[in-house]
Design an enzyme around this catalytic site. Sequence first.
Site, mmCIF file in Angstrom:
data_model
loop_
_atom_site.group_PDB
_atom_site.id
_atom_site.type_symbol
_atom_site.label_atom_id
_atom_site.label_comp_id
_atom_site.label_asym_id
_atom_site.label_seq_id
_atom_site.Cartn_x
_atom_site.Cartn_y
_atom_site.Cartn_z
ATOM 1 N N TYR A 48 0.842 -1.195 0.000
ATOM 2 C CA TYR A 48 0.000 0.000 0.000
ATOM 3 C C TYR A 48 0.878 1.245 0.000
ATOM 4 C CZ TYR A 48 -3.473 3.437 1.436
ATOM 5 O OH TYR A 48 -4.281 4.539 1.492
ATOM 6 N N ASP A 89 -3.073 5.705 -2.714
ATOM 7 C CA ASP A 89 -4.054 6.674 -2.247
ATOM 8 C C ASP A 89 -4.123 7.828 -3.242
ATOM 9 O OD1 ASP A 89 -5.546 8.553 -0.875
ATOM 10 O OD2 ASP A 89 -4.354 8.466 0.964
ATOM 11 N N ASP A 91 -6.353 10.314 -2.981
ATOM 12 C CA ASP A 91 -7.077 11.415 -2.332
ATOM 13 C C ASP A 91 -8.420 11.649 -3.038
ATOM 14 O OD1 ASP A 91 -5.224 11.745 -0.327
ATOM 15 O OD2 ASP A 91 -4.174 13.391 -1.293
ATOM 16 N N HIS A 116 -7.429 4.265 -4.799
ATOM 17 C CA HIS A 116 -8.703 4.571 -4.157
ATOM 18 C C HIS A 116 -8.914 6.079 -4.162
ATOM 19 C CE1 HIS A 116 -7.040 5.829 -0.224
ATOM 20 N NE2 HIS A 116 -6.294 4.738 -0.223
ATOM 21 N N GLU A 118 -11.617 9.198 -2.769
ATOM 22 C CA GLU A 118 -12.515 9.391 -1.641
ATOM 23 C C GLU A 118 -13.572 10.444 -1.912
ATOM 24 O OE1 GLU A 118 -9.782 12.064 1.308
ATOM 25 O OE2 GLU A 118 -8.945 10.191 0.542
ATOM 26 N N ARG A 161 -13.385 5.117 -1.722
ATOM 27 C CA ARG A 161 -13.333 5.294 -0.278
ATOM 28 C C ARG A 161 -14.457 6.235 0.149
ATOM 29 N NH1 ARG A 161 -8.377 8.008 3.259
ATOM 30 N NH2 ARG A 161 -9.725 9.478 4.353
ATOM 31 N N GLU A 191 -13.971 3.875 5.531
ATOM 32 C CA GLU A 191 -13.058 4.545 6.450
ATOM 33 C C GLU A 191 -13.689 4.783 7.816
ATOM 34 O OE1 GLU A 191 -10.248 4.904 7.397
ATOM 35 O OE2 GLU A 191 -9.281 6.677 6.560
#
Length: 302
Positions: A48, A89, A91, A116, A118, A161, A191
């Site tokens: 990750y 990630d 964001d 991912h 979000e 996410r 989350e």
Amino acid sequence: MLHTTVTPSQKRQAFRAGLASGAIQRFPGAFTPLTAPLIQEKGFEGVYISGAVMANELGLPDIGLTTLTEVVQRGAQISRNTDLPTLIDGDTGFGEPMNVARTVQLLEDAGLSGVHLEDQVNPKRCGHLDGKEVVDEATAVNRIRAAVQARRDPDFVVMARTDVRGVEGLRAATDRAKALADAGADAIFAEAMADLSEFEAMRAAVDVPLLANMTEFGKSDLFTVQQLQDVGVNMVIFPVSLLRMAMGAIERGLDALAGDGSLQSQVPGMQTRARLYELVDYAGYAAFDDGVATFDLANNRS
């Protein structure tokens, strides 16, 4: 030596196969490219790449200050250093749906296995901080649709996410997860779940794979891998753990140096020169071309 010989396509296929395998996929967070082969060697299923870690490495808080260029570059550096799938990630996707589309394509080009995205307002906040704001459902859905439409490799994993749990409660979070899955998300990152029953509720709400975030000092307790698998979680990340362990050791070492005038007391806990050379594969470089890369590895102190 140099880079992995496993292609991005092969890694993405492995990622999808792992998510569908019925065995929970464990992805520790790599905070440097050097940690990625160590994660691989220890038998984990993937790597990750945390947005918080990327920001913290730059001396920044996790509030959306890193740029797409910085994230893509770090993702490429880590991905090319391991045979394992890598999830990064992304964001909020670095802007509007067109920016999200570009984010996905650049991450594909960089060799990542998935991203991912979000549903926070941009600029975002760390998912385990209070005071988060989330976008409306239509905006969140459009981000995921743009990401899915933009990818060229159908095996590249687009994960959604949702941070709604910490803002509007569990019921709203499960509703949001359903909408994101319907928009084409390959998996859901739920989350800041409060307990195992909330993961169970999220599992019941969606048919796609489910990710749990086991970050220390956060909203969720640190459940074991087995506990998470037992409630239907398909993947677990440990995003900042290795950075926290390393920074703790660094701080203790600096205290010893300041107090003792030497690091002799810290040597037993250090990685040896020989072990470091194994990880960066000095021997492989020497074997590749002993006329150019000549190293004497026989006398290194372990």
